[in-house]
Design a protein around this motif. Structure first.
Motif, PDB file in Angstrom:
ATOM      1  N   PRO A  41       0.817  -1.203   0.000  1.00  0.00           N
ATOM      2  CA  PRO A  41       0.000   0.000   0.000  1.00  0.00           C
ATOM      3  C   PRO A  41       0.858   1.263   0.000  1.00  0.00           C
ATOM      4  O   PRO A  41       2.046   1.229   0.338  1.00  0.00           O
ATOM      5  N   GLU A  42       0.243   2.346  -0.384  1.00  0.00           N
ATOM      6  CA  GLU A  42       0.935   3.643  -0.418  1.00  0.00           C
ATOM      7  C   GLU A  42       1.587   3.959   0.925  1.00  0.00           C
ATOM      8  O   GLU A  42       2.671   4.533   0.974  1.00  0.00           O
ATOM      9  N   SER A  43       0.961   3.519   2.007  1.00  0.00           N
ATOM     10  CA  SER A  43       1.511   3.798   3.344  1.00  0.00           C
ATOM     11  C   SER A  43       2.860   3.120   3.569  1.00  0.00           C
ATOM     12  O   SER A  43       3.589   3.491   4.488  1.00  0.00           O
ATOM     13  N   MET A  45       5.328   3.166   1.286  1.00  0.00           N
ATOM     14  CA  MET A  45       6.357   3.835   0.487  1.00  0.00           C
ATOM     15  C   MET A  45       7.437   4.514   1.329  1.00  0.00           C
ATOM     16  O   MET A  45       8.611   4.439   0.979  1.00  0.00           O
TER      17      MET A  45
END
Length: 64
Positions: A41-43, A45
């Motif tokens: 998920p983007e979290s 990155m």
């Protein structure tokens, strides 16, 4: 996420991708039986950036 120095690989733990994502990946070619499609998920990155920065600091990332 972590660095496997011995094998020179970045290792990621993530969610196993759902069939819709796997089907989209298969549009570019088969997924070998010894591989798995995972979703990050983007979290995640910031963690990815942190690990890559650490790899660069160690001077073991190719191109550094």
């Amino acid at each position: 996420m972590w660095i496997d120095e011995e094998r020179r690989r970045l290792v990621a733990q993530g969610w196993i991708a759902g069939e819709e994502t796997r089907a989209a990946c298969r549009e570019t070619g088969p997924i070998p039986v010894h591989e798995q499609v995972v979703e990050l998920p983007e979290s995640m990155m910031p963690f990815l950036a942190e690990v890559v920065d650490e790899w660069r600091r160690r001077g073991t990332l190719g191109g550094s």
